[in-house]
Design a protein around this motif. Sequence first.
Motif, PDB file in Angstrom:
ATOM      1  N   GLY A   2       0.836  -1.191   0.000  1.00 55.01           N
ATOM      2  CA  GLY A   2       0.000   0.000   0.000  1.00 55.01           C
ATOM      3  C   GLY A   2       0.870   1.239   0.000  1.00 55.01           C
ATOM      4  N   VAL A   3       0.225   2.364  -0.167  1.00 57.10           N
ATOM      5  CA  VAL A   3       0.947   3.629  -0.218  1.00 57.10           C
ATOM      6  C   VAL A   3       1.233   4.116   1.198  1.00 57.10           C
ATOM      7  CG1 VAL A   3       0.832   6.035  -0.953  1.00 57.10           C
ATOM      8  CG2 VAL A   3      -0.131   4.237  -2.405  1.00 57.10           C
ATOM      9  N   ASP A   4       2.450   4.569   1.416  1.00 59.78           N
ATOM     10  CA  ASP A   4       2.797   5.222   2.669  1.00 59.78           C
ATOM     11  C   ASP A   4       2.214   6.634   2.585  1.00 59.78           C
ATOM     12  OD1 ASP A   4       3.964   6.669   4.751  1.00 59.78           O
ATOM     13  OD2 ASP A   4       5.855   5.568   4.639  1.00 59.78           O
ATOM     14  N   HIS A  38       1.514  13.771 -11.196  1.00 62.23           N
ATOM     15  CA  HIS A  38       2.570  12.766 -11.366  1.00 62.23           C
ATOM     16  C   HIS A  38       2.943  12.133 -10.025  1.00 62.23           C
ATOM     17  CE1 HIS A  38       6.120  10.754 -12.906  1.00 62.23           C
ATOM     18  NE2 HIS A  38       6.837  11.313 -11.941  1.00 62.23           N
ATOM     19  N   ALA A  39       3.053  12.953  -8.991  1.00 64.44           N
ATOM     20  CA  ALA A  39       3.406  12.424  -7.671  1.00 64.44           C
ATOM     21  C   ALA A  39       2.346  11.435  -7.193  1.00 64.44           C
ATOM     22  CB  ALA A  39       3.543  13.576  -6.670  1.00 64.44           C
ATOM     23  N   THR A  40       1.099  11.735  -7.480  1.00 61.22           N
ATOM     24  CA  THR A  40       0.007  10.852  -7.055  1.00 61.22           C
ATOM     25  C   THR A  40       0.025   9.553  -7.835  1.00 61.22           C
ATOM     26  OG1 THR A  40      -1.301  12.836  -6.602  1.00 61.22           O
ATOM     27  CG2 THR A  40      -2.466  10.740  -6.615  1.00 61.22           C
ATOM     28  N   GLU A  41       0.175   9.662  -9.164  1.00 57.92           N
ATOM     29  CA  GLU A  41       0.217   8.457  -9.985  1.00 57.92           C
ATOM     30  C   GLU A  41       1.412   7.573  -9.623  1.00 57.92           C
ATOM     31  OE1 GLU A  41      -1.705   6.921 -12.314  1.00 57.92           O
ATOM     32  OE2 GLU A  41      -3.212   8.345 -11.605  1.00 57.92           O
ATOM     33  N   GLN A  42       2.534   8.205  -9.374  1.00 61.07           N
ATOM     34  CA  GLN A  42       3.723   7.438  -9.009  1.00 61.07           C
ATOM     35  C   GLN A  42       3.511   6.685  -7.696  1.00 61.07           C
ATOM     36  OE1 GLN A  42       7.339   9.719  -8.203  1.00 61.07           O
ATOM     37  NE2 GLN A  42       8.543   8.133  -9.210  1.00 61.07           N
ATOM     38  N   ALA A  43       2.904   7.355  -6.726  1.00 61.55           N
ATOM     39  CA  ALA A  43       2.636   6.699  -5.447  1.00 61.55           C
ATOM     40  C   ALA A  43       1.680   5.530  -5.627  1.00 61.55           C
ATOM     41  CB  ALA A  43       2.057   7.713  -4.456  1.00 61.55           C
ATOM     42  N   ASP A  45       1.198   3.763  -8.429  1.00 64.79           N
ATOM     43  CA  ASP A  45       1.860   2.699  -9.179  1.00 64.79           C
ATOM     44  C   ASP A  45       2.792   1.894  -8.285  1.00 64.79           C
ATOM     45  OD1 ASP A  45       0.562   3.405 -11.477  1.00 64.79           O
ATOM     46  OD2 ASP A  45       2.214   4.598 -12.282  1.00 64.79           O
ATOM     47  N   GLU A  46       3.477   2.575  -7.382  1.00 67.04           N
ATOM     48  CA  GLU A  46       4.431   1.900  -6.508  1.00 67.04           C
ATOM     49  C   GLU A  46       3.739   1.136  -5.378  1.00 67.04           C
ATOM     50  OE1 GLU A  46       6.969   4.998  -5.169  1.00 67.04           O
ATOM     51  OE2 GLU A  46       8.076   5.165  -7.069  1.00 67.04           O
ATOM     52  N   GLY A  47       2.519   1.566  -5.044  1.00 68.57           N
ATOM     53  CA  GLY A  47       1.868   0.999  -3.875  1.00 68.57           C
ATOM     54  C   GLY A  47       0.867  -0.103  -4.135  1.00 68.57           C
ATOM     55  N   ARG A  48       0.553  -0.374  -5.428  1.00 69.45           N
ATOM     56  CA  ARG A  48      -0.430  -1.420  -5.679  1.00 69.45           C
ATOM     57  C   ARG A  48       0.155  -2.503  -6.582  1.00 69.45           C
ATOM     58  NH1 ARG A  48      -4.358   2.763  -8.844  1.00 69.45           N
ATOM     59  NH2 ARG A  48      -3.177   2.994 -10.777  1.00 69.45           N
ATOM     60  N   ASN A  49      -0.303  -3.715  -6.383  1.00 69.68           N
ATOM     61  CA  ASN A  49       0.179  -4.826  -7.192  1.00 69.68           C
ATOM     62  C   ASN A  49      -0.682  -4.985  -8.443  1.00 69.68           C
ATOM     63  OD1 ASN A  49      -2.215  -6.166  -6.402  1.00 69.68           O
ATOM     64  ND2 ASN A  49      -1.193  -7.015  -4.596  1.00 69.68           N
ATOM     65  N   ARG A  50      -0.364  -5.983  -9.250  1.00 66.74           N
ATOM     66  CA  ARG A  50      -1.052  -6.176 -10.523  1.00 66.74           C
ATOM     67  C   ARG A  50      -2.536  -6.476 -10.329  1.00 66.74           C
ATOM     68  NH1 ARG A  50       1.898 -10.113 -14.595  1.00 66.74           N
ATOM     69  NH2 ARG A  50       3.456  -8.489 -14.200  1.00 66.74           N
ATOM     70  N   GLU A  51      -2.856  -7.249  -9.315  1.00 60.93           N
ATOM     71  CA  GLU A  51      -4.259  -7.584  -9.058  1.00 60.93           C
ATOM     72  C   GLU A  51      -5.055  -6.341  -8.681  1.00 60.93           C
ATOM     73  OE1 GLU A  51      -1.697  -9.250  -7.859  1.00 60.93           O
ATOM     74  OE2 GLU A  51      -1.882 -11.066  -9.082  1.00 60.93           O
ATOM     75  N   GLN A  52      -4.458  -5.490  -7.860  1.00 65.93           N
ATOM     76  CA  GLN A  52      -5.147  -4.259  -7.466  1.00 65.93           C
ATOM     77  C   GLN A  52      -5.336  -3.329  -8.653  1.00 65.93           C
ATOM     78  OE1 GLN A  52      -2.287  -3.222  -4.413  1.00 65.93           O
ATOM     79  NE2 GLN A  52      -3.737  -3.691  -2.776  1.00 65.93           N
ATOM     80  N   ALA A  53      -4.312  -3.245  -9.510  1.00 65.66           N
ATOM     81  CA  ALA A  53      -4.416  -2.392 -10.691  1.00 65.66           C
ATOM     82  C   ALA A  53      -5.513  -2.886 -11.620  1.00 65.66           C
ATOM     83  CB  ALA A  53      -3.082  -2.354 -11.427  1.00 65.66           C
ATOM     84  N   ALA A  54      -5.710  -4.199 -11.693  1.00 67.30           N
ATOM     85  CA  ALA A  54      -6.721  -4.765 -12.576  1.00 67.30           C
ATOM     86  C   ALA A  54      -8.138  -4.431 -12.123  1.00 67.30           C
ATOM     87  CB  ALA A  54      -6.543  -6.285 -12.659  1.00 67.30           C
ATOM     88  N   GLU A 172      -8.236   4.160  -2.218  1.00 68.96           N
ATOM     89  CA  GLU A 172      -6.884   4.685  -2.066  1.00 68.96           C
ATOM     90  C   GLU A 172      -6.595   5.745  -3.126  1.00 68.96           C
ATOM     91  OE1 GLU A 172      -2.931   2.752  -0.540  1.00 68.96           O
ATOM     92  OE2 GLU A 172      -3.290   2.091  -2.598  1.00 68.96           O
ATOM     93  N   GLN A 173      -7.021   5.496  -4.364  1.00 67.08           N
ATOM     94  CA  GLN A 173      -6.810   6.477  -5.418  1.00 67.08           C
ATOM     95  C   GLN A 173      -7.577   7.752  -5.115  1.00 67.08           C
ATOM     96  OE1 GLN A 173      -6.565   5.136  -9.406  1.00 67.08           O
ATOM     97  NE2 GLN A 173      -7.593   6.931 -10.278  1.00 67.08           N
TER      98      GLN A 173
END
Length: 225
Positions: A2-4, A38-43, A45-54, A172-173
């Motif tokens: 998850g995102v810090d 960009h800062a939000t998208e980067q956080a 992308d770094e904080g979720r796995n492939r299943e969460q992104a799907a 989270e998003q």
Amino acid sequence: MGVDQTAFSAAAQQAIGEKLAKAVDAAGLRVMLETAAHATEQALDEGRNREQAALIACHAGCSACCNLNVAALLPEAISIAAWLRERENHPDFTPLAAKVEKFARYLRWVDDEERIRLRLPCAFLDHRGWCLIHPLRPLMCRSIAATDPEQCRKSLDITWLDDEEPVMLNLEQKFLYDEAFMHVATALDRHGLDSRSMELHTAVQAFMECPERVDEFFNGARIRL
């Protein structure tokens, strides 16, 4: 995973403040907003796995939620208005500018519930339902991420309040973009700038019809509509 959120908040606040301090025109404001996005998208992308992104059902061409009132910060409206003026010689500019003006007049006093009932899509959608200002879309547009497109459409296709159904969102998003929105507003306050948000079309039209309002904004004036 998850995102810090604490680390994200501190980093985003610093980056937004630094970019805003250097902004002297619409281009500078756009850089500041791009930094926030960009800062939000980067956080994310770094904080979720492939299943969460799907689980994110939103995709290009899906405009199911583009009939909602959108709160836009003034820098967002200034950036979009500047983008439109850069294209004033394009054949699509005149009809789009006229559409934005019409929507601004019509939606100024329309509340959120009535906007949904009207099923009036955003003026910035083209005939395919694609967002014409996608790279500059407001943070509040970016915050919405449905996990079930059919449920999303169904929940917005209401007639009476009692028929409302909840929309399953990526919380989270939404939280992180809400945080980015708040950090931009806070940075504006710290620099003595108007930190209010307004309905998207109304705000963009304000700077389209009176470009001198951009100078008023940078001078710390409260923008009057």
